[in-house]
Design a protein around this motif. Structure first.
Motif, PDB file in Angstrom:
ATOM      1  N   ALA A  68       0.838  -1.186   0.000  1.00  0.00           N
ATOM      2  CA  ALA A  68       0.000   0.000   0.000  1.00  0.00           C
ATOM      3  C   ALA A  68       0.881   1.246   0.000  1.00  0.00           C
ATOM      4  CB  ALA A  68      -0.897   0.017   1.229  1.00  0.00           C
ATOM      5  N   GLN A  69       0.343   2.268  -0.641  1.00  0.00           N
ATOM      6  CA  GLN A  69       1.054   3.538  -0.698  1.00  0.00           C
ATOM      7  C   GLN A  69       0.621   4.429   0.451  1.00  0.00           C
ATOM      8  OE1 GLN A  69       2.323   1.612  -3.662  1.00  0.00           O
ATOM      9  NE2 GLN A  69       0.169   2.081  -4.041  1.00  0.00           N
ATOM     10  N   THR A  70       1.573   5.091   1.073  1.00  0.00           N
ATOM     11  CA  THR A  70       1.252   6.075   2.102  1.00  0.00           C
ATOM     12  C   THR A  70       2.077   7.324   1.872  1.00  0.00           C
ATOM     13  OG1 THR A  70       2.910   5.218   3.616  1.00  0.00           O
ATOM     14  CG2 THR A  70       0.675   4.354   3.858  1.00  0.00           C
ATOM     15  N   VAL A  71       1.502   8.451   2.240  1.00  0.00           N
ATOM     16  CA  VAL A  71       2.167   9.748   2.116  1.00  0.00           C
ATOM     17  C   VAL A  71       2.097  10.441   3.469  1.00  0.00           C
ATOM     18  CG1 VAL A  71       2.158  11.978   0.954  1.00  0.00           C
ATOM     19  CG2 VAL A  71       1.534   9.916  -0.317  1.00  0.00           C
ATOM     20  N   THR A  72       3.222  10.926   3.952  1.00  0.00           N
ATOM     21  CA  THR A  72       3.285  11.528   5.283  1.00  0.00           C
ATOM     22  C   THR A  72       3.798  12.960   5.200  1.00  0.00           C
ATOM     23  OG1 THR A  72       3.723   9.366   6.289  1.00  0.00           O
ATOM     24  CG2 THR A  72       4.238  11.323   7.600  1.00  0.00           C
ATOM     25  N   GLN A  73       3.028  13.854   5.779  1.00  0.00           N
ATOM     26  CA  GLN A  73       3.468  15.238   5.925  1.00  0.00           C
ATOM     27  C   GLN A  73       3.511  15.512   7.422  1.00  0.00           C
ATOM     28  OE1 GLN A  73       0.518  16.551   2.493  1.00  0.00           O
ATOM     29  NE2 GLN A  73       1.860  18.265   3.014  1.00  0.00           N
ATOM     30  N   SER A  74       4.689  15.724   7.937  1.00  0.00           N
ATOM     31  CA  SER A  74       4.872  15.787   9.389  1.00  0.00           C
ATOM     32  C   SER A  74       4.744  17.189   9.963  1.00  0.00           C
ATOM     33  CB  SER A  74       6.245  15.216   9.751  1.00  0.00           C
ATOM     34  OG  SER A  74       7.253  15.947   9.094  1.00  0.00           O
ATOM     35  N   GLN A  75       4.502  18.162   9.118  1.00  0.00           N
ATOM     36  CA  GLN A  75       4.391  19.558   9.582  1.00  0.00           C
ATOM     37  C   GLN A  75       2.946  20.022   9.394  1.00  0.00           C
ATOM     38  OE1 GLN A  75       7.010  20.424   6.436  1.00  0.00           O
ATOM     39  NE2 GLN A  75       8.720  21.071   7.740  1.00  0.00           N
ATOM     40  N   PRO A  76       2.126  19.966  10.429  1.00  0.00           N
ATOM     41  CA  PRO A  76       0.725  20.396  10.268  1.00  0.00           C
ATOM     42  C   PRO A  76       0.604  21.880   9.927  1.00  0.00           C
ATOM     43  CG  PRO A  76       1.030  19.168  12.304  1.00  0.00           C
ATOM     44  CD  PRO A  76       2.403  19.440  11.756  1.00  0.00           C
ATOM     45  N   GLU A  77       1.490  22.690  10.521  1.00  0.00           N
ATOM     46  CA  GLU A  77       1.423  24.132  10.299  1.00  0.00           C
ATOM     47  C   GLU A  77       2.824  24.706  10.158  1.00  0.00           C
ATOM     48  OE1 GLU A  77      -2.553  24.993  13.049  1.00  0.00           O
ATOM     49  OE2 GLU A  77      -0.648  25.951  13.503  1.00  0.00           O
ATOM     50  N   MET A  78       2.934  25.688   9.266  1.00  0.00           N
ATOM     51  CA  MET A  78       4.194  26.418   9.143  1.00  0.00           C
ATOM     52  C   MET A  78       3.890  27.866   8.811  1.00  0.00           C
ATOM     53  SD  MET A  78       6.937  23.947   7.267  1.00  0.00           S
ATOM     54  CE  MET A  78       8.261  25.007   7.821  1.00  0.00           C
ATOM     55  N   SER A  79       4.858  28.718   9.135  1.00  0.00           N
ATOM     56  CA  SER A  79       4.718  30.122   8.761  1.00  0.00           C
ATOM     57  C   SER A  79       6.057  30.629   8.246  1.00  0.00           C
ATOM     58  CB  SER A  79       4.253  30.959   9.958  1.00  0.00           C
ATOM     59  OG  SER A  79       5.195  30.888  10.995  1.00  0.00           O
ATOM     60  N   VAL A  80       5.967  31.673   7.433  1.00  0.00           N
ATOM     61  CA  VAL A  80       7.174  32.246   6.838  1.00  0.00           C
ATOM     62  C   VAL A  80       6.943  33.733   6.626  1.00  0.00           C
ATOM     63  CG1 VAL A  80       6.392  31.710   4.486  1.00  0.00           C
ATOM     64  CG2 VAL A  80       8.837  32.016   4.936  1.00  0.00           C
ATOM     65  N   GLN A  81       7.982  34.491   6.757  1.00  0.00           N
ATOM     66  CA  GLN A  81       7.895  35.915   6.477  1.00  0.00           C
ATOM     67  C   GLN A  81       7.843  36.136   4.958  1.00  0.00           C
ATOM     68  OE1 GLN A  81       7.456  37.389  10.112  1.00  0.00           O
ATOM     69  NE2 GLN A  81       7.825  38.811   8.433  1.00  0.00           N
ATOM     70  N   GLU A  82       7.075  37.112   4.586  1.00  0.00           N
ATOM     71  CA  GLU A  82       7.000  37.479   3.171  1.00  0.00           C
ATOM     72  C   GLU A  82       8.411  37.708   2.632  1.00  0.00           C
ATOM     73  OE1 GLU A  82       4.596  40.930   2.646  1.00  0.00           O
ATOM     74  OE2 GLU A  82       4.328  40.617   0.493  1.00  0.00           O
ATOM     75  N   ALA A  83       8.642  37.200   1.423  1.00  0.00           N
ATOM     76  CA  ALA A  83       9.910  37.304   0.694  1.00  0.00           C
ATOM     77  C   ALA A  83      10.964  36.291   1.153  1.00  0.00           C
ATOM     78  CB  ALA A  83      10.505  38.700   0.753  1.00  0.00           C
ATOM     79  N   GLU A  84      10.684  35.562   2.235  1.00  0.00           N
ATOM     80  CA  GLU A  84      11.629  34.554   2.682  1.00  0.00           C
ATOM     81  C   GLU A  84      11.352  33.213   1.998  1.00  0.00           C
ATOM     82  OE1 GLU A  84      13.702  37.144   4.413  1.00  0.00           O
ATOM     83  OE2 GLU A  84      14.268  35.090   4.935  1.00  0.00           O
ATOM     84  N   THR A  85      12.199  32.238   2.334  1.00  0.00           N
ATOM     85  CA  THR A  85      12.103  30.900   1.745  1.00  0.00           C
ATOM     86  C   THR A  85      11.617  29.912   2.794  1.00  0.00           C
ATOM     87  OG1 THR A  85      13.823  31.327   0.114  1.00  0.00           O
ATOM     88  CG2 THR A  85      13.413  29.017   0.672  1.00  0.00           C
ATOM     89  N   VAL A  86      10.769  28.986   2.382  1.00  0.00           N
ATOM     90  CA  VAL A  86      10.257  27.968   3.294  1.00  0.00           C
ATOM     91  C   VAL A  86      10.282  26.616   2.584  1.00  0.00           C
ATOM     92  CG1 VAL A  86       7.836  28.305   2.575  1.00  0.00           C
ATOM     93  CG2 VAL A  86       8.342  27.387   4.855  1.00  0.00           C
ATOM     94  N   THR A  87      10.491  25.561   3.370  1.00  0.00           N
ATOM     95  CA  THR A  87      10.513  24.202   2.824  1.00  0.00           C
ATOM     96  C   THR A  87       9.489  23.339   3.544  1.00  0.00           C
ATOM     97  OG1 THR A  87      12.850  24.368   2.220  1.00  0.00           O
ATOM     98  CG2 THR A  87      11.927  22.156   2.414  1.00  0.00           C
ATOM     99  N   LEU A  88       8.636  22.714   2.775  1.00  0.00           N
ATOM    100  CA  LEU A  88       7.625  21.801   3.307  1.00  0.00           C
ATOM    101  C   LEU A  88       8.068  20.360   3.054  1.00  0.00           C
ATOM    102  CD1 LEU A  88       4.384  23.567   1.974  1.00  0.00           C
ATOM    103  CD2 LEU A  88       5.772  24.101   3.979  1.00  0.00           C
ATOM    104  N   SER A  89       7.928  19.524   4.057  1.00  0.00           N
ATOM    105  CA  SER A  89       8.431  18.152   3.975  1.00  0.00           C
ATOM    106  C   SER A  89       7.346  17.161   3.572  1.00  0.00           C
ATOM    107  CB  SER A  89       9.009  17.731   5.325  1.00  0.00           C
ATOM    108  OG  SER A  89      10.063  18.590   5.705  1.00  0.00           O
ATOM    109  N   CYS A  90       7.781  16.119   2.904  1.00  0.00           N
ATOM    110  CA  CYS A  90       6.882  15.027   2.527  1.00  0.00           C
ATOM    111  C   CYS A  90       7.710  13.756   2.385  1.00  0.00           C
ATOM    112  CB  CYS A  90       6.177  15.341   1.211  1.00  0.00           C
ATOM    113  SG  CYS A  90       5.190  13.973   0.532  1.00  0.00           S
ATOM    114  N   THR A  91       7.246  12.694   2.987  1.00  0.00           N
ATOM    115  CA  THR A  91       7.840  11.382   2.745  1.00  0.00           C
ATOM    116  C   THR A  91       6.740  10.431   2.306  1.00  0.00           C
ATOM    117  OG1 THR A  91       7.565  10.732   5.058  1.00  0.00           O
ATOM    118  CG2 THR A  91       9.690  11.697   4.442  1.00  0.00           C
ATOM    119  N   TYR A  92       7.126   9.382   1.631  1.00  0.00           N
ATOM    120  CA  TYR A  92       6.138   8.441   1.110  1.00  0.00           C
ATOM    121  C   TYR A  92       6.698   7.036   1.205  1.00  0.00           C
ATOM    122  CZ  TYR A  92       9.164   8.838  -2.951  1.00  0.00           C
ATOM    123  OH  TYR A  92      10.255   8.834  -3.781  1.00  0.00           O
ATOM    124  N   ASP A  93       5.823   6.090   1.097  1.00  0.00           N
ATOM    125  CA  ASP A  93       6.237   4.698   1.145  1.00  0.00           C
ATOM    126  C   ASP A  93       5.574   3.957  -0.003  1.00  0.00           C
ATOM    127  OD1 ASP A  93       5.925   1.886   3.420  1.00  0.00           O
ATOM    128  OD2 ASP A  93       7.492   2.418   2.002  1.00  0.00           O
TER     129      ASP A  93
END
Lengths: 114, 116
Positions: free
Chosen positions: A1-26
């Motif tokens: 079976a395929q699963t997808v995991t996003q471990s960050q329920p919430e994130m914030s970033v200042q305008e014009a800055e850079t942000v990275t959202l995580s994802c792992t899968y099986d």
């Protein structure tokens, strides 16, 4: 079976800055596709970026890019020069090369702070 | 409009009632999908149509759920004897070439179903 995991329920970033959202899968599949979708409050799911597993080069779409690590089964999304309009839920999704349905993670709520 | 449309946008019903949710895919898209999105969760697959036939209905939770696509375009998701646990946003998506994984699925705005 395929699963997808996003471990960050919430994130914030200042305008014009850079942000990275995580994802792992099986998966036991070797050929598949990965996606990041954006869902603003209007509920409309919008494709942000797509990656084909057989391509080693990371996909890029303007301010959006991914870091695809196939061996680690990791697929993170980097948003550069964040804009207020980037505020939304972001979902990572997987589909196999032989399947039709998408498997989604639980999402990350991103807030861009002015 | 050129996008996927869904009606109604919101539906409130009472426990035990029957509801129908409609999806109009993008013209020319032969593949159509239904997903259910509960609060705080990602969309979960319900059923996939290729043309008029349901090619994969493995995601339907039980026999109270049924979907049709009689002419290979508009689809209707039908829920009988609704339960409070059916409350969710029901998303429809369509895509071009059938069976070509990796083709972008275009999503509609969803129908928010509330069962009282």
């Amino acid at each position: 079976a395929q699963t997808v995991t996003q471990s960050q329920p919430e994130m914030s970033v200042q305008e014009a800055e850079t942000v990275t959202l995580s994802c792992t899968y099986d998966t036991s599949e070797n050929n598949y596709y990965l996606f990041w979708y954006k869902q603003p409050p209007s509920r409309q799911m919008i494709l942000v970026i797509r990656q084909e597993a057989y391509k080693q080069q990371n996909a890029t779409e303007n301010r959006f890019s991914v870091n695809f690590q196939k061996a680690a089964k990791s697929f993170s999304l980097k948003i550069s020069d964040s804009q207020l309009g980037d505020t939304a839920m972001y979902f990572c999704a997987f589909t196999s090369a032989t399947g039709n349905q998408f498997y989604f993670g639980t999402g990350t709520s991103l807030t861009v702070i002015p | 409009g050129a996008g996927v449309s869904q009606t109604p946008s919101n539906k409130v019903t009472e426990k035990g009632k029957y509801v129908e949710l409609r999806c109009d895919p993008i013209s020319g898209h032969t593949a159509l999908y239904w997903y259910r999105q509960s609060l705080g969760q990602g969309p979960e697959f319900l059923i996939y149509f290729q043309g008029t036939g349901a090619a994969d209905d493995s995601g339907l939770p039980n026999d109270r759920f049924f979907a049709v696509r009689p002419e290979g375009s508009v689809s209707t998701l039908k829920i009988q004897r609704t339960e409070r646990g059916d409350s969710a946003v029901y998303l429809c998506a369509s895509s071009l070439a059938p069976g070509l994984a990796g083709n972008e699925q275009f999503f509609g705005p969803g129908t928010r179903l509330t069962v009282l």
